[in-house]
Design an enzyme around this catalytic site. Structure first.
Site, PDB file in Angstrom:
ATOM      1  N   ASP A   1     -27.191  -0.048   2.167  1.00  9.82           N
ATOM      2  CA  ASP A   1     -28.396   0.834   2.657  1.00  9.82           C
ATOM      3  C   ASP A   1     -29.460   1.168   1.463  1.00  9.82           C
ATOM      4  OD1 ASP A   1     -27.371   0.424   5.301  1.00  9.82           O
ATOM      5  OD2 ASP A   1     -26.627   2.434   5.408  1.00  9.82           O
ATOM      6  N   LYS A   2     -30.530   1.233   1.651  1.00  8.76           N
ATOM      7  CA  LYS A   2     -31.460   1.590   0.706  1.00  8.76           C
ATOM      8  C   LYS A   2     -31.093   3.193   0.029  1.00  8.76           C
ATOM      9  CE  LYS A   2     -36.273   3.054   0.074  1.00  8.76           C
ATOM     10  NZ  LYS A   2     -37.277   3.616   0.822  1.00  8.76           N
TER      11      LYS A   2
END
Ligand code: URA
Length: 235
Positions: A103-104
């Protein structure tokens, strides 16, 4: 392989620029000047030099990155910085891509390669490649959660996870844990904790298959895998 393709692949410029290098007599194969762009080189046996510097040809690149938060695990994005933007041009020319996604906001171990076959093996659900995460979790993580993860928990979309191995490092209002899972569903670690009523507030991947994140790598830094690591990975 054609000499112009080889040199372009290795970052010596566009085909046109490479043609000029050849024309200028800068390129030699086993000490003999080569001017013909169509000339075939056997990369395993012949030595290519450009202005006297040996061209170390390789087809594949394998990079271990300590992914920083705030960048996307993708090769392109219209808005956000990607992990590819963090690479040096000498690595970008191999066109690596991230093996799986973080994920970011997730940090840690990310493998980048242009070896599609290896990437496929590592990502195949049939191979059950273990991935280890370190997380800080809001709420008291208990042995009951470890038991639940061992059996598999039901995610918000009804999917029942494969067994996960939860180790509690610190039990408190903010708990610290390690979790090993063998699948890679979207937001899996976060959603597993949601399934037991808790919230991941920090997530870092520390291991993938037989490889551990090199703790010497600062966030955003990367390095090539060593021969030993590559051997371990290829099994
Ligand atoms: N699980 C998550 O929730 N996020 C990641 O980035 C990786 C695993």
């Amino acid at each position: 392989m054609r000499i112009d393709k080889l040199l372009a692949n290795m970052g010596y410029g566009s085909r046109k620029e490479v043609k000029k290098l050849l024309k200028d007599g800068a390129v030699k194969v086993d000490g003999m000047p080569v001017k013909d762009a169509k000339f075939h080189v056997n990369v395993a046996e012949e030595e290519v030099t450009v202005y006297g510097d040996v061209v170390e040809y390789k087809e594949f690149v394998y990079l271990m990155m300590n992914k920083p938060p705030g960048v996307i695990s993708a090769t392109e994005d219209d808005v956000h910085e990607t992990v590819i933007d963090l690479l040096e041009e000498e690595d970008v020319i191999f066109e690596p891509f991230p093996v799986g996604r973080l994920d970011k906001d997730t940090e840690g171990f990310l493998l980048l390669t242009n070896d599609g076959q290896l990437a496929h093996q590592l990502l195949s659900p049939k191979k059950h490649v273990p991935k280890k995460y370190y997380a800080k979790v809001e709420g008291r993580v208990t042995e009951a959660d470890a038991e639940a993860f061992k059996k598999g928990v039901i995610l918000d979309d009804g999917y029942e996870t494969k067994p996960g191995e939860l180790t509690i490092l610190h039990e408190g209002d903010i708990s610290e844990i390690e979790l090993v899972i063998t699948e890679g569903k979207f937001h899996q670690v976060k959603r597993m904790f949601e399934a037991v009523g808790k919230k991941v507030i920090y997530l870092k991947r520390t291991e993938m298959g037989p490889l551990k994140l090199d703790e010497e790598l600062e966030l955003g830094q990367y390095r090539e895998l060593t021969d030993e690591e590559l051997e371990l990975l290829k099994g």
